[in-house]
Enzyme design. Structure first.
Site, mmCIF file in Angstrom:
data_model
loop_
_atom_site.group_PDB
_atom_site.id
_atom_site.type_symbol
_atom_site.label_atom_id
_atom_site.label_comp_id
_atom_site.label_asym_id
_atom_site.label_seq_id
_atom_site.Cartn_x
_atom_site.Cartn_y
_atom_site.Cartn_z
ATOM 1 N N CYS A 53 0.816 -1.218 0.000
ATOM 2 C CA CYS A 53 0.000 0.000 0.000
ATOM 3 C C CYS A 53 0.851 1.270 0.000
ATOM 4 C CB CYS A 53 -0.916 0.017 1.217
ATOM 5 S SG CYS A 53 0.027 -0.047 2.743
ATOM 6 N N ASP A 110 2.406 2.502 2.606
ATOM 7 C CA ASP A 110 2.436 3.153 3.916
ATOM 8 C C ASP A 110 3.791 2.944 4.588
ATOM 9 O OD1 ASP A 110 -0.112 3.926 3.437
ATOM 10 O OD2 ASP A 110 -1.058 2.489 4.780
ATOM 11 N N CYS A 124 -2.693 4.172 6.852
ATOM 12 C CA CYS A 124 -4.133 4.040 7.073
ATOM 13 C C CYS A 124 -4.450 4.071 8.574
ATOM 14 C CB CYS A 124 -4.610 2.728 6.466
ATOM 15 S SG CYS A 124 -4.087 1.305 7.411
ATOM 16 N N CYS A 151 -1.668 -4.416 8.261
ATOM 17 C CA CYS A 151 -1.265 -3.134 8.856
ATOM 18 C C CYS A 151 -0.608 -3.376 10.219
ATOM 19 C CB CYS A 151 -2.469 -2.217 9.002
ATOM 20 S SG CYS A 151 -3.535 -2.209 7.544
HETATM 21 FE FE1 FES Z 1 -1.256 0.347 4.375
HETATM 22 FE FE2 FES Z 1 -2.882 -0.297 6.329
HETATM 23 S S1 FES Z 1 -3.390 -0.018 4.245
HETATM 24 S S2 FES Z 1 -0.740 -0.204 6.384
#
Ligand code: FES
Length: 150
Positions: A37, A39, A63, A107
């Site tokens: 993602c 992140d 997120c 996550c």
């Molecule tokens: Fe990227 Fe949760 S969607 S860590």
């Protein structure tokens, strides 16, 4: 009231994250990314000469579940010894959050990876080496806990 698929605990840690920020003189630092993602989570710890985590802070660009997982991880880390902290799995974080939706489990894995990376960084600084961390982690994932803890 829980909001949608998220528990009250997740919502609380998302809305009011604990221990957000940086530690200037941290001696355990890591940045991990989630390639799925994009992140990113940064983790800072101050570990004293007895190997106890005195302070821990995080910065997560991600997120809501990642922020809640990061926040909960810092709460679970404070006051623990390094060997004990290495046993903090994403399952424990999810449990402490009263669950995450299946699509958001990854996550919490990012938070576990940040903890492992930061503690590896610390172990390298004090000369314990990456192998020590890897060996301990593999034992934990096989369910052989506390064997190497001292
Ligand atoms: Fe990227 Fe949760 S969607 S860590």
């Amino acid at each position: 009231m829980a909001a949608g698929p998220y528990s009250d605990v997740v919502m609380d840690h998302f809305m009011n994250p604990r221990n957000m920020g940086e530690i200037a003189d941290a001696n355990a630092v890591a940045e991990v990314g989630n390639p799925a993602c994009g992140d990113v989570m940064k983790l800072f710890m101050k570990i004293n000469s007895d190997g106890v985590i005195e302070d821990v802070k995080f910065k997560t660009f991600g997120c809501g579940a990642a922020i809640a997982s990061s926040s909960m991880a810092t709460e679970l880390l404070k006051g623990r010894k390094v060997d004990d902290a290495l046993q903090l799995t994403n399952d424990a974080i999810v449990k402490a959050l009263n669950g995450l939706p299946p699509a958001k489990i990854h996550c919490s894995v990012m938070a576990e990876e940040a903890v492992e990376a930061a503690l590896t960084n610390y172990c390298q600084r004090v000369g314990r080496g990456e192998e020590f961390v890897k060996e301990l982690k593999s034992k934990i994932h096989r369910g052989v806990q506390n064997e190497s803890a001292n």
